[in-house]
Scaffold this motif. Structure first.
Motif, PDB file in Angstrom:
ATOM      1  N   PRO A 254      34.535  38.365  27.250  1.00  0.00           N
ATOM      2  CA  PRO A 254      34.995  37.006  26.952  1.00  0.00           C
ATOM      3  C   PRO A 254      35.650  36.346  28.165  1.00  0.00           C
ATOM      4  O   PRO A 254      36.333  37.007  28.953  1.00  0.00           O
ATOM      5  N   PHE A 255      35.438  35.034  28.281  1.00  0.00           N
ATOM      6  CA  PHE A 255      36.026  34.282  29.389  1.00  0.00           C
ATOM      7  C   PHE A 255      37.543  34.449  29.407  1.00  0.00           C
ATOM      8  O   PHE A 255      38.149  34.577  30.481  1.00  0.00           O
ATOM      9  N   LYS A 256      38.159  34.467  28.245  1.00  0.00           N
ATOM     10  CA  LYS A 256      39.620  34.603  28.164  1.00  0.00           C
ATOM     11  C   LYS A 256      40.084  35.888  28.838  1.00  0.00           C
ATOM     12  O   LYS A 256      41.064  35.890  29.594  1.00  0.00           O
ATOM     13  N   ASP A 257      39.387  36.992  28.570  1.00  0.00           N
ATOM     14  CA  ASP A 257      39.768  38.279  29.169  1.00  0.00           C
ATOM     15  C   ASP A 257      39.592  38.247  30.684  1.00  0.00           C
ATOM     16  O   ASP A 257      40.443  38.738  31.431  1.00  0.00           O
ATOM     17  N   LEU A 258      38.478  37.678  31.128  1.00  0.00           N
ATOM     18  CA  LEU A 258      38.236  37.589  32.567  1.00  0.00           C
ATOM     19  C   LEU A 258      39.293  36.725  33.251  1.00  0.00           C
ATOM     20  O   LEU A 258      39.819  37.078  34.311  1.00  0.00           O
ATOM     21  N   PHE A 259      39.605  35.593  32.633  1.00  0.00           N
ATOM     22  CA  PHE A 259      40.560  34.665  33.239  1.00  0.00           C
ATOM     23  C   PHE A 259      41.957  35.274  33.299  1.00  0.00           C
ATOM     24  O   PHE A 259      42.639  35.197  34.331  1.00  0.00           O
ATOM     25  N   ASN A 260      42.395  35.905  32.217  1.00  0.00           N
ATOM     26  CA  ASN A 260      43.735  36.500  32.199  1.00  0.00           C
ATOM     27  C   ASN A 260      43.855  37.641  33.205  1.00  0.00           C
ATOM     28  O   ASN A 260      44.893  37.807  33.855  1.00  0.00           O
ATOM     29  N   GLU A 261      42.790  38.427  33.344  1.00  0.00           N
ATOM     30  CA  GLU A 261      42.809  39.505  34.332  1.00  0.00           C
ATOM     31  C   GLU A 261      42.837  38.927  35.746  1.00  0.00           C
ATOM     32  O   GLU A 261      43.532  39.435  36.632  1.00  0.00           O
ATOM     33  N   TYR A 262      42.102  37.849  35.948  1.00  0.00           N
ATOM     34  CA  TYR A 262      42.083  37.188  37.256  1.00  0.00           C
ATOM     35  C   TYR A 262      43.482  36.665  37.605  1.00  0.00           C
ATOM     36  O   TYR A 262      43.946  36.816  38.743  1.00  0.00           O
ATOM     37  N   CYS A 263      44.153  36.097  36.625  1.00  0.00           N
ATOM     38  CA  CYS A 263      45.520  35.596  36.840  1.00  0.00           C
ATOM     39  C   CYS A 263      46.467  36.742  37.185  1.00  0.00           C
ATOM     40  O   CYS A 263      47.330  36.606  38.059  1.00  0.00           O
ATOM     41  N   ARG A 264      46.309  37.860  36.500  1.00  0.00           N
ATOM     42  CA  ARG A 264      47.160  39.022  36.775  1.00  0.00           C
ATOM     43  C   ARG A 264      46.952  39.502  38.209  1.00  0.00           C
ATOM     44  O   ARG A 264      47.915  39.796  38.929  1.00  0.00           O
ATOM     45  N   LEU A 265      45.702  39.554  38.629  1.00  0.00           N
ATOM     46  CA  LEU A 265      45.397  40.021  39.976  1.00  0.00           C
ATOM     47  C   LEU A 265      45.891  39.034  41.034  1.00  0.00           C
ATOM     48  O   LEU A 265      46.300  39.435  42.122  1.00  0.00           O
ATOM     49  N   LYS A 266      45.858  37.740  40.720  1.00  0.00           N
ATOM     50  CA  LYS A 266      46.356  36.739  41.663  1.00  0.00           C
ATOM     51  C   LYS A 266      47.863  36.859  41.857  1.00  0.00           C
ATOM     52  O   LYS A 266      48.389  36.520  42.919  1.00  0.00           O
ATOM     53  N   SER A 267      48.545  37.350  40.831  1.00  0.00           N
ATOM     54  CA  SER A 267      50.003  37.479  40.918  1.00  0.00           C
ATOM     55  C   SER A 267      50.430  38.726  41.677  1.00  0.00           C
ATOM     56  O   SER A 267      51.595  38.879  42.029  1.00  0.00           O
ATOM     57  N   GLN A 268      49.484  39.640  41.913  1.00  0.00           N
ATOM     58  CA  GLN A 268      49.798  40.876  42.622  1.00  0.00           C
ATOM     59  C   GLN A 268      49.677  40.670  44.121  1.00  0.00           C
ATOM     60  O   GLN A 268      48.702  40.100  44.599  1.00  0.00           O
ATOM     61  N   THR A 269      50.662  41.153  44.840  1.00  0.00           N
ATOM     62  CA  THR A 269      50.566  41.116  46.299  1.00  0.00           C
ATOM     63  C   THR A 269      49.696  42.264  46.778  1.00  0.00           C
ATOM     64  O   THR A 269      48.788  42.102  47.555  1.00  0.00           O
ATOM     65  N   GLU A 270      49.981  43.457  46.285  1.00  0.00           N
ATOM     66  CA  GLU A 270      49.190  44.626  46.656  1.00  0.00           C
ATOM     67  C   GLU A 270      49.580  45.761  45.733  1.00  0.00           C
ATOM     68  O   GLU A 270      50.739  45.917  45.381  1.00  0.00           O
ATOM     69  N   SER A 271      48.602  46.548  45.312  1.00  0.00           N
ATOM     70  CA  SER A 271      48.897  47.674  44.443  1.00  0.00           C
ATOM     71  C   SER A 271      49.523  48.796  45.256  1.00  0.00           C
ATOM     72  O   SER A 271      49.596  48.734  46.476  1.00  0.00           O
ATOM     73  N   PHE A 272      49.970  49.842  44.561  1.00  0.00           N
ATOM     74  CA  PHE A 272      50.694  50.929  45.238  1.00  0.00           C
ATOM     75  C   PHE A 272      49.900  51.490  46.404  1.00  0.00           C
ATOM     76  O   PHE A 272      50.358  51.576  47.523  1.00  0.00           O
TER      77      PHE A 272
END
Length: 373
Positions: A254-272
């Motif tokens: 679903p577009f909603k799932d893709l968009f929310n995941e994209y937003c989460r990734l945009k908020s991350q500077t870098e993973s561990f």
């Protein structure tokens, strides 16, 4: 990388003991952290030419240490320390890193993984292990059973070939082997002028196939393997969207799932650890559905939420934001709203057209004849 930075800044009460079978990876992390030799210890192979090769990767400022050397804030170990090595640090936390793109960093849960878990002997955190991994990218077309059968056939052929050569008289065998430039049979080697079949090599192939193609293939298979060996998973973070798209690019999400995941990734500077960086993961979503990036960039999170993630509404809103004349916007929105080459009642056509006028803030009354303009 945040965990490393916090440790270096003195914001965490423990030291990191990171087991990863890649000196190149270690060097990359050190460079990214801009760490100093006083805070980082690296233990890797020093046998033969590997000492200089590994030292070149690390740089002269980070000399290769011994396991018994004093611990530092961040301690890295390659496979040379996975077994038979005792490390003492009451404040040591064990991290195991596995990169799905590099087979040599993936560990058999039943052997090496278990061995690593016991390396830091006296840590108050020794019952907790943090596994950082990415799933493998191998095709699942060949099953483990298929591979085992194929390996067994190859092994049987190798045994038959070796038996045939070894049945020759010693003189004939020596002469025959001397004319063979190289052995083209898997699992076969020359030893004392005879062909020897090494079954262990076949077993290693099977184990490696299982590790790369099955255990680390998905989050589900990895956690299943861990639980089968009595590991209890207390905390887990898992990106099912990224994993699903990597395995099946055409998967329906679903577009909603893709968009929310994209937003989460945009908020991350870098993973561990940068196994798959946020930018790389966003790129997977962007390739799958370019509308996600466009909506994020041009409309923003709150606007997309207000539109209830409805793809049609989002597309129309994007058209409205275009810097073109209203007539062009109307044409584009008609193209999106009306079904191609399908009859539509006049009343429905007028209703749809009026909705377009209203969405553009135009004070017009829709007429069926407008569609002919």
């Amino acid at each position: 990388m945040q965990e490393c930075q916090k440790v270096l800044q003195g914001n965490l009460p423990y030291n990191l003991h990171i087991f990863v079978n890649s000196v190149q990876f270690i060097a990359r992390v050190i460079n990214a952290l801009k760490a100093t030799p006083e805070t980082v210890k690296v233990v890797c192979s020093t046998s033969g030419e590997s000492r200089q090769e590994n030292q070149n990767k690390l740089g002269e400022d980070f000399p290769i240490s011994q396991p018994s050397d004093p611990v530092k804030k961040i301690n890295f170990y390659t496979s040379t320390c996975f077994e038979g090595c005792d490390i003492y640090d009451e404040n040591g936390v064990t991290f195991i890193v596995s990169d799905g793109r590099k087979a040599h960093t993936q560990l058999d849960i039943s052997t090496l993984f278990t061995q690593i878990c016991g390396r830091v002997r006296n840590s108050r955190y020794k019952t907790q292990i943090i596994l950082v991994y990415s799933s493998t990218k191998y095709s699942s077309a060949v099953t483990l059973d298929d591979f085992v059968k194929a390996t067994q056939r190859t092994l049987a052929e190798a045994k038959s070939y070796a038996a045939e050569i070894n049945s020759l008289s010693e003189a004939a065998r020596i002469k025959t082997l001397s004319k063979i430039p190289y052995i083209n049979e898997q699992y076969v080697r020359i030893e004392d002028n005879k062909l020897v079949v090494d079954k262990n090599l076949a077993n290693i192939d099977i184990v490696n196939f299982k590790i790369c193609h099955q255990i680390y293939a998905t989050y589900i298979t990895l956690t299943k393997e861990l639980r089968q060996h009595d590991y209890k998973i207390k905390v887990q973070t898992y990106d099912y969207i990224h994993e699903k798209l990597e395995k099946q690019p055409s998967a329906r999400i679903p577009f909603k799932d893709l968009f929310n995941e994209y937003c989460r990734l945009k908020s991350q500077t870098e993973s561990f650890f940068v196994v798959d960086s946020p930018a790389q993961q966003r790129a997977v979503i962007e390739r799958r559905n370019p509308l996600v990036k466009q909506a994020y960039k041009q409309l923003g999170i709150e606007k997309v939420k207000a539109l209830k993630y409805h793809v049609g509404n989002i597309r129309r809103e994007l058209v409205k934001s275009l810097k073109i004349g209203n007539d062009y916007k109307i044409v584009k929105m008609i193209d999106m709203r009306f079904q191609k080459q399908e009859p539509i009642p006049r009343s429905q056509a007028k209703e749809n057209l009026q909705a377009i006028y209203d969405s553009l803030g135009l004070k017009r009354t829709a007429k069926a004849t407008d569609l002919a303009k």
